[in-house]
Motif scaffolding. Sequence first.
Motif, PDB file in Angstrom:
ATOM      1  N   ILE A 219       6.793   2.971 -14.395  1.00 18.04           N
ATOM      2  CA  ILE A 219       7.730   2.759 -13.292  1.00 18.04           C
ATOM      3  C   ILE A 219       6.895   2.598 -12.046  1.00 18.04           C
ATOM      4  CG2 ILE A 219       8.015   5.251 -12.991  1.00 18.04           C
ATOM      5  CD1 ILE A 219      10.765   4.711 -11.783  1.00 18.04           C
ATOM      6  N   TRP A 220       7.266   1.614 -11.210  1.00 17.46           N
ATOM      7  CA  TRP A 220       6.575   1.458  -9.941  1.00 17.46           C
ATOM      8  C   TRP A 220       7.595   1.214  -8.844  1.00 17.46           C
ATOM      9  CZ3 TRP A 220       1.693   2.843 -10.728  1.00 17.46           C
ATOM     10  CH2 TRP A 220       0.879   2.962  -9.585  1.00 17.46           C
ATOM     11  N   CYS A 221       7.461   1.996  -7.770  1.00 21.11           N
ATOM     12  CA  CYS A 221       8.415   1.977  -6.665  1.00 21.11           C
ATOM     13  C   CYS A 221       7.704   1.542  -5.384  1.00 21.11           C
ATOM     14  CB  CYS A 221       9.000   3.373  -6.442  1.00 21.11           C
ATOM     15  SG  CYS A 221       9.712   4.152  -7.908  1.00 21.11           S
ATOM     16  N   ASP A 222       8.347   0.668  -4.622  1.00 20.82           N
ATOM     17  CA  ASP A 222       7.770   0.213  -3.365  1.00 20.82           C
ATOM     18  C   ASP A 222       8.811   0.324  -2.265  1.00 20.82           C
ATOM     19  OD1 ASP A 222       6.607  -1.115  -1.201  1.00 20.82           O
ATOM     20  OD2 ASP A 222       5.499  -2.469  -2.518  1.00 20.82           O
ATOM     21  N   PRO A 223       8.745   1.394  -1.444  1.00 19.34           N
ATOM     22  CA  PRO A 223       9.746   1.554  -0.382  1.00 19.34           C
ATOM     23  C   PRO A 223       9.643   0.489   0.699  1.00 19.34           C
ATOM     24  CG  PRO A 223       8.044   3.239  -0.224  1.00 19.34           C
ATOM     25  CD  PRO A 223       7.809   2.520  -1.517  1.00 19.34           C
ATOM     26  N   GLU A 224       8.452  -0.083   0.884  1.00 18.86           N
ATOM     27  CA  GLU A 224       8.310  -1.137   1.890  1.00 18.86           C
ATOM     28  C   GLU A 224       9.014  -2.417   1.449  1.00 18.86           C
ATOM     29  OE1 GLU A 224       4.687  -3.786   3.696  1.00 18.86           O
ATOM     30  OE2 GLU A 224       4.419  -1.606   3.687  1.00 18.86           O
ATOM     31  N   LEU A 225       8.813  -2.813   0.200  1.00 18.96           N
ATOM     32  CA  LEU A 225       9.481  -3.995  -0.337  1.00 18.96           C
ATOM     33  C   LEU A 225      10.897  -3.681  -0.829  1.00 18.96           C
ATOM     34  CD1 LEU A 225       6.583  -5.619  -2.411  1.00 18.96           C
ATOM     35  CD2 LEU A 225       7.271  -6.094  -0.051  1.00 18.96           C
ATOM     36  N   ASP A 226      11.221  -2.384  -0.913  1.00 23.44           N
ATOM     37  CA  ASP A 226      12.546  -1.937  -1.366  1.00 23.44           C
ATOM     38  C   ASP A 226      12.824  -2.392  -2.797  1.00 23.44           C
ATOM     39  OD1 ASP A 226      14.832  -0.500  -1.080  1.00 23.44           O
ATOM     40  OD2 ASP A 226      15.762  -1.794   0.428  1.00 23.44           O
ATOM     41  N   VAL A 227      11.839  -2.184  -3.665  1.00 25.14           N
ATOM     42  CA  VAL A 227      11.953  -2.653  -5.043  1.00 25.14           C
ATOM     43  C   VAL A 227      11.448  -1.581  -6.008  1.00 25.14           C
ATOM     44  CG1 VAL A 227       9.668  -3.733  -5.040  1.00 25.14           C
ATOM     45  CG2 VAL A 227      11.425  -4.599  -6.582  1.00 25.14           C
ATOM     46  N   VAL A 228      12.042  -1.567  -7.195  1.00 25.06           N
ATOM     47  CA  VAL A 228      11.612  -0.694  -8.290  1.00 25.06           C
ATOM     48  C   VAL A 228      11.439  -1.562  -9.533  1.00 25.06           C
ATOM     49  CG1 VAL A 228      12.222   1.261  -9.787  1.00 25.06           C
ATOM     50  CG2 VAL A 228      12.872   1.289  -7.366  1.00 25.06           C
ATOM     51  N   VAL A 229      10.311  -1.436 -10.196  1.00 29.04           N
ATOM     52  CA  VAL A 229      10.043  -2.206 -11.407  1.00 29.04           C
ATOM     53  C   VAL A 229       9.748  -1.234 -12.543  1.00 29.04           C
ATOM     54  CG1 VAL A 229       8.597  -3.941 -12.516  1.00 29.04           C
ATOM     55  CG2 VAL A 229       9.106  -4.122 -10.067  1.00 29.04           C
ATOM     56  N   VAL A 230      10.511  -1.358 -13.618  1.00 28.58           N
ATOM     57  CA  VAL A 230      10.346  -0.501 -14.795  1.00 28.58           C
ATOM     58  C   VAL A 230       9.993  -1.367 -15.995  1.00 28.58           C
ATOM     59  CG1 VAL A 230      11.531   1.037 -16.420  1.00 28.58           C
ATOM     60  CG2 VAL A 230      11.924   1.264 -13.953  1.00 28.58           C
ATOM     61  N   LEU A 231       8.992  -0.947 -16.734  1.00 26.39           N
ATOM     62  CA  LEU A 231       8.594  -1.622 -17.966  1.00 26.39           C
ATOM     63  C   LEU A 231       8.466  -0.573 -19.057  1.00 26.39           C
ATOM     64  CD1 LEU A 231       7.491  -4.091 -19.562  1.00 26.39           C
ATOM     65  CD2 LEU A 231       5.209  -3.458 -18.699  1.00 26.39           C
ATOM     66  N   LEU A 232       9.282  -0.683 -20.085  1.00 27.92           N
ATOM     67  CA  LEU A 232       9.231   0.246 -21.216  1.00 27.92           C
ATOM     68  C   LEU A 232       8.843  -0.513 -22.471  1.00 27.92           C
ATOM     69  CD1 LEU A 232      12.464   2.410 -20.680  1.00 27.92           C
ATOM     70  CD2 LEU A 232      10.199   2.673 -19.634  1.00 27.92           C
ATOM     71  N   THR A 233       7.755  -0.093 -23.099  1.00 29.68           N
ATOM     72  CA  THR A 233       7.313  -0.680 -24.364  1.00 29.68           C
ATOM     73  C   THR A 233       6.847   0.439 -25.284  1.00 29.68           C
ATOM     74  OG1 THR A 233       4.903  -0.909 -24.031  1.00 29.68           O
ATOM     75  CG2 THR A 233       6.320  -2.539 -22.934  1.00 29.68           C
ATOM     76  N   ASN A 234       6.587   0.081 -26.520  1.00 32.11           N
ATOM     77  CA  ASN A 234       5.971   1.014 -27.463  1.00 32.11           C
ATOM     78  C   ASN A 234       4.637   0.443 -27.921  1.00 32.11           C
ATOM     79  OD1 ASN A 234       7.342  -1.032 -28.836  1.00 32.11           O
ATOM     80  ND2 ASN A 234       7.824   0.249 -30.615  1.00 32.11           N
ATOM     81  N   ARG A 235       3.739   0.256 -26.982  1.00 30.81           N
ATOM     82  CA  ARG A 235       2.443  -0.382 -27.248  1.00 30.81           C
ATOM     83  C   ARG A 235       1.637   0.408 -28.283  1.00 30.81           C
ATOM     84  NH1 ARG A 235      -2.541   2.453 -26.446  1.00 30.81           N
ATOM     85  NH2 ARG A 235      -1.971   4.272 -25.214  1.00 30.81           N
ATOM     86  N   ILE A 236       1.942   1.668 -28.505  1.00 32.63           N
ATOM     87  CA  ILE A 236       1.190   2.478 -29.473  1.00 32.63           C
ATOM     88  C   ILE A 236       1.726   2.328 -30.887  1.00 32.63           C
ATOM     89  CG2 ILE A 236       0.466   4.196 -27.771  1.00 32.63           C
ATOM     90  CD1 ILE A 236       2.646   6.019 -28.812  1.00 32.63           C
ATOM     91  N   CYS A 237       2.690   1.453 -31.097  1.00 27.72           N
ATOM     92  CA  CYS A 237       3.230   1.213 -32.439  1.00 27.72           C
ATOM     93  C   CYS A 237       2.518   0.001 -33.058  1.00 27.72           C
ATOM     94  CB  CYS A 237       4.729   0.957 -32.356  1.00 27.72           C
ATOM     95  SG  CYS A 237       5.531   0.672 -33.956  1.00 27.72           S
TER      96      CYS A 237
ATOM     97  N   ALA B 206       0.822  -1.216   0.000  1.00 28.40           N
ATOM     98  CA  ALA B 206       0.000   0.000   0.000  1.00 28.40           C
ATOM     99  C   ALA B 206       0.849   1.256   0.000  1.00 28.40           C
ATOM    100  CB  ALA B 206      -0.926  -0.002   1.217  1.00 28.40           C
ATOM    101  N   GLN B 207       2.135   1.143   0.288  1.00 27.14           N
ATOM    102  CA  GLN B 207       3.049   2.289   0.296  1.00 27.14           C
ATOM    103  C   GLN B 207       3.631   2.577  -1.088  1.00 27.14           C
ATOM    104  OE1 GLN B 207       3.252   4.034   3.152  1.00 27.14           O
ATOM    105  NE2 GLN B 207       1.772   2.506   3.863  1.00 27.14           N
ATOM    106  N   SER B 208       3.315   1.748  -2.061  1.00 26.32           N
ATOM    107  CA  SER B 208       3.938   1.880  -3.377  1.00 26.32           C
ATOM    108  C   SER B 208       3.368   3.063  -4.154  1.00 26.32           C
ATOM    109  CB  SER B 208       3.774   0.592  -4.177  1.00 26.32           C
ATOM    110  OG  SER B 208       2.402   0.350  -4.465  1.00 26.32           O
ATOM    111  N   PHE B 209       4.145   3.531  -5.114  1.00 29.40           N
ATOM    112  CA  PHE B 209       3.748   4.643  -5.975  1.00 29.40           C
ATOM    113  C   PHE B 209       4.466   4.495  -7.305  1.00 29.40           C
ATOM    114  CE2 PHE B 209       7.389   5.797  -3.446  1.00 29.40           C
ATOM    115  CZ  PHE B 209       8.256   6.399  -4.341  1.00 29.40           C
ATOM    116  N   GLY B 210       3.919   5.124  -8.334  1.00 25.26           N
ATOM    117  CA  GLY B 210       4.546   4.986  -9.644  1.00 25.26           C
ATOM    118  C   GLY B 210       3.967   5.951 -10.646  1.00 25.26           C
ATOM    119  N   GLN B 211       4.212   5.638 -11.911  1.00 25.17           N
ATOM    120  CA  GLN B 211       3.722   6.476 -12.993  1.00 25.17           C
ATOM    121  C   GLN B 211       3.536   5.608 -14.235  1.00 25.17           C
ATOM    122  OE1 GLN B 211       1.857   8.923 -14.063  1.00 25.17           O
ATOM    123  NE2 GLN B 211       3.143  10.489 -13.089  1.00 25.17           N
TER     124      GLN B 211
END
Length: 373
Positions: free
Chosen positions: A331-349, A318-323
């Motif tokens: 990008i999603w960041c979770d300070p409680e789990l101490d993890v950052v997950v990034v996913l970059l795609t070009n889904r609009i292509c 519940a402490q996580s935040f992203g964009q």
Amino acid sequence: MGGEPRDRVRAEARRLLAAGVSGHVFPGGVACVSWRAPSGAEELVEACGGVLGLDPRARNGGEKVREATRYDLGTLTQSVVAVAALRLAAAGRLDLDAPVEKLVSDVRGGVLDGVTLRQLLSHRGGLARWGGLFLDVPHDVGSPAARRWLVSEAARRPLEPGEPELPSDLGYLIAGEAIARSAGEPLDVVVASQVLSPLGLESQLGFPGALPTEKRAAHAREAAPTERCEWRGRLVRGQVHDENAVALGGVAGHAGLFGTAHAVALFGRAVVDVLRGRSDFLPRALLEASLADGQGALRLGWRVKDGARPACGRRMSAQSFGQLGFTGTSIWCDPELDVVVVLLTNRICPSRANEKIDGFRPAFHDGVLAALS
């Protein structure tokens, strides 16, 4: 699932990316996951899959994605701009509680009367999410006159009566200009000096719209294409997808940054490390306050976990935040789990009509975190 965490995370990220490609969620993508081992050492794993999508008619789908492929970050630009604003505020160079009209005189008489920069950065300015301003610009694209016109016009696009506050690209278009004028430097210079340079990301993250003409072609060769744009009459590659950002000259508060998944993950790691008390990149109290102040899921530069099926999946705390970026990035960041997950795609292509990413994102995050546990 056995094996070392690094091997498990990499294998699962590759599997999920391959599933996304075969399911036509996107032509290709790159993922990067950062976490802290029990020893405190930073672990970082990258994975890629699919093709750039340059020629969907080609038998092999075109050139393969590499970990170094740069993606149009879309709305992720806003998180970087917001962090730059917080650093300026911490240094006493920017007043987040100043009325926007005092920082940018072009907005006077519009929707933003009495609205502060802090409110604008938190999507509480009462502005519409987006608008096709680029279609009516009466000046040369990217010129100072065009920028002033776009800012003024954006300030005159309110939310519809009864409509809830939405993530507003128009708000960040204006905020970017307000930050630049207050700092006395172009926005790309502000972002570079406040975020990219301190974190050592200048070679992997930046605004191609600010590059000299002779360097833009080299950048485009490293970038994944986005949409076949009717307005521009071509498949867009290496230039920001958002048309309003193009009209501003390619550098804007709401869009314009391109980067690698590795660079975006390091940015997220820097933010999480502040919250974990490991870094003085930002004052911790200032960052915590910005993440606590908001309405619904929206915060200053970020969004928090919400809803029955959040984009970050169910395993994030519940402490996580992203964009989330319209182009297919997150990008999603979770300070409680101490993890950052990034996913970059070009889904609009080749077209923004493909919205399968909405179902893919939660499954991707849950799969990666399951592999990490």
